[in-house]
Design an enzyme around this catalytic site. Structure first.
Site, PDB file in Angstrom:
ATOM      1  N   GLN A   1     -43.153   6.485 -58.101  1.00  0.00           N
ATOM      2  CA  GLN A   1     -43.100   7.248 -59.353  1.00  0.00           C
ATOM      3  C   GLN A   1     -43.113   6.314 -60.549  1.00  0.00           C
ATOM      4  OE1 GLN A   1     -39.689   9.804 -58.905  1.00  0.00           O
ATOM      5  NE2 GLN A   1     -40.720  11.104 -57.399  1.00  0.00           N
TER       6      GLN A   1
ATOM      7  N   ASP B   1     -39.027  10.008 -47.535  1.00  0.00           N
ATOM      8  CA  ASP B   1     -38.616  11.411 -47.596  1.00  0.00           C
ATOM      9  C   ASP B   1     -38.364  12.000 -46.209  1.00  0.00           C
ATOM     10  OD1 ASP B   1     -38.776  11.301 -50.352  1.00  0.00           O
ATOM     11  OD2 ASP B   1     -40.838  12.037 -50.410  1.00  0.00           O
TER      12      ASP B   1
HETATM   13  C1  S3P Z   1     -42.852  10.315 -54.785  1.00  0.00           C
HETATM   14  C2  S3P Z   1     -42.273   9.069 -54.613  1.00  0.00           C
HETATM   15  C3  S3P Z   1     -40.966   8.883 -53.951  1.00  0.00           C
HETATM   16  C4  S3P Z   1     -40.597  10.095 -53.100  1.00  0.00           C
HETATM   17  C5  S3P Z   1     -40.792  11.383 -53.843  1.00  0.00           C
HETATM   18  C6  S3P Z   1     -42.247  11.544 -54.251  1.00  0.00           C
HETATM   19  C7  S3P Z   1     -44.136  10.401 -55.500  1.00  0.00           C
HETATM   20  O1  S3P Z   1     -39.968   8.705 -54.934  1.00  0.00           O
HETATM   21  O2  S3P Z   1     -39.269   9.990 -52.649  1.00  0.00           O
HETATM   22  O3  S3P Z   1     -40.419  12.491 -53.052  1.00  0.00           O
HETATM   23  O4  S3P Z   1     -44.802  11.451 -55.438  1.00  0.00           O
HETATM   24  O5  S3P Z   1     -44.518   9.415 -56.135  1.00  0.00           O
HETATM   25  P1  S3P Z   1     -39.656   7.256 -55.621  1.00  0.00           P
HETATM   26  O6  S3P Z   1     -40.822   6.862 -56.431  1.00  0.00           O
HETATM   27  O7  S3P Z   1     -38.437   7.507 -56.475  1.00  0.00           O
HETATM   28  O8  S3P Z   1     -39.386   6.337 -54.484  1.00  0.00           O
END
Ligand code: S3P
Length: 436
Positions: free
Chosen positions: A166, A313
């Site tokens: 993210q 996840d």
């Molecule tokens: C996601 C990245 C992950 C994941 C989330 C979705 C994404 O989070 O846990 O459910 O779509 O980029 P983080 O970037 O906080 O690791």
């Protein structure tokens, strides 16, 4: 609601489109030139918040079917200031990616979320965006996040302090609006859907094993059509249930198998699961296939920190599998689980212990001593977290006495039809309380 044990799970099913890609297709489609047709859209509370968000920014989204959208893009500089704060609901992906997307836009953008999202760290996106010249304010590190856009952004070289797709994506989405070449280096490979979609939409993207560089190029993106594969995170509950309930055989069709997302299959395979993948193909530029899982005797496994982002996840479900495997399963480098929709590290350990699992937390993850027999069962509370609701449901079908699942409706966050598909895979498992 109650989830009763079943003798075996035998079924062929499909699951909704990938949530991560669905968010990105709508967000990137919003700043493309012209229309983007999206099929296989994974409709859920989270992704509906994304549709509402881009609408609030002046983008028309035509809902042609539950899983078919047409996003009428307004171009890289065309988003307009919303009339009210944008409600990201429970969706961390939306809040973080949108912060990056609006960082270079003209206007004031306030992003708010529900109680869980408002407790999650947001400085991790604000900090690199400020370095690019954006004005981003958080509220003691959390939502509401306020972006005062309009300043010209400049490129940065950024090393992710935490493995987070993210954060990487927020910087890349600002990077395609910035002057110069923006590079994000990551210590461990995280999901790469943003860079794949940006590349597909014509942005100059250079990918290396541990970093990615983007630039504005012509300043025009175009996606036209994008098909989204089934979400491996939504397939996971049925696959894990099939792996641990003797006599089971479940096939999930059309699942995304991006190697940066499919770590659960690698770990289950190491534990002795019988996995077959048929019809390998590409869906929307992502590897995909039909995944068959047949029950077998499992043994414990060790999950290294570098592997965690590829199944982050799915760790709650892996933990259920670990309870049924002979010997110890140890997960390292999973501290980030503390900052998900709930403190998943504590929740996994506490909820599994309540239903007879031998789990304990470690400094950066958890350890489970498995016994090749059904878990006892009892009460599982989702704590409002969709992935924990799925943990409770899978534990229920695999248990001896069943699970009383509190807060099961949290599945709506990512997979509104979850219990219907579970009932297809495990007939007789799902019992709703009698209406009063
Ligand atoms: C996601 C990245 C992950 C994941 C989330 C979705 C994404 O989070 O846990 O459910 O779509 O980029 P983080 O970037 O906080 O690791």
């Amino acid at each position: 609601m109650r989830i009763e044990p079943v003798p075996a799970l035998v079924a062929h099913v499909a699951v909704p489109g990938d949530k991560s890609i669905s968010h990105r297709a709508v967000l990137i489609g919003a700043v493309c030139e012209g229309a983007t047709g999206i099929s296989g859209f994974g409709r859920s509370a989270d992704t509906e918040a994304t549709i509402a968000a881009v609408r609030a920014l002046g983008v028309e989204v035509v809902e042609e079917d539950v899983d078919v959208l047409r996003v009428l893009g307004v171009g890289l500089e065309g988003l307009r200031q919303p009339d009210a704060p944008i409600d990201c609901g429970n969706a961390g992906t939306l809040m973080r990616l949108l912060t990056g997307l609006v960082a270079g836009q003209e206007g004031r953008f306030e992003l708010v979320g529900d109680e869980s999202l408002s407790a999650r760290p947001m400085e991790r996106v604000a900090e690199p965006l400020r370095r690019m010249g954006a004005t981003v304010d958080t509220t003691d590190g959390h939502a509401p996040v306020v972006v005062e856009g309009g300043a010209a952004l400049s490129a940065i070289d950024y090393e992710l302090p935490v493995p987070s797709a993210q954060v990487k994506s927020a910087v890349l989405l600002a990077g395609v609006q910035a002057d110069g070449r923006t590079t994000v280096a990551e210590p461990m490979p995280t999901r790469d859907h943003t860079e794949r979609l940006l590349e597909r939409s014509g942005a100059p993207v250079t990918r290396r094993p541990t970093s990615v560089t983007v630039e504005r190029g012509r300043g025009e993106l175009q996606l036209t059509e994008i098909e989204i594969a089934g979400d491996i995170s939504s397939a996971a509950p049925f696959l894990v249930a099939a792996a641990i309930v003797p006599g089971s055989a479940v096939t999930v069709h059309g699942v995304g198998l991006n190697p940066r997302r499919a770590g659960l299959l690698d770990v289950l395979e190491r534990m002795g699961a019988r996995i077959a993948i048929y019809n390998r193909r590409s869906i929307g530029g992502e590897p995909a296939g039909d995944v068959e899982l047949r029950a077998s005797e499992l043994v414990g496994a060790t999950v290294a920190a570098a592997e965690v982002p590829t199944l982050v996840d799915e760790l709650p479900l892996l933990a259920v599998a670990a309870c049924h495997a002979r010997g110890d399963t140890v997960v390292h480098g999973a501290s980030e689980l503390r900052y998900k929709e709930s403190n998943r590290l504590d929740a996994i350990v506490e909820e599994l212990r309540r239903i007879g699992g031998h789990a304990r937390s470690t400094s950066d993850g958890f350890r489970i001593r498995g016994v090749p027999a059904r878990l006892r069962g009892g009460v599982v509370d989702s704590r409002g977290d969709h992935r924990l609701a799925m943990l409770g449901a899978v534990a229920g079908v695999a248990s001896r006495e069943g699970v009383e699942l509190r807060g099961g409706e949290a599945v709506e966050t990512s997979f509104p039809g979850f219990f219907e598909v579970l009932e297809q895979v495990a007939p007789g498992a799902v019992h709703y309380p009698a209406a009063s």
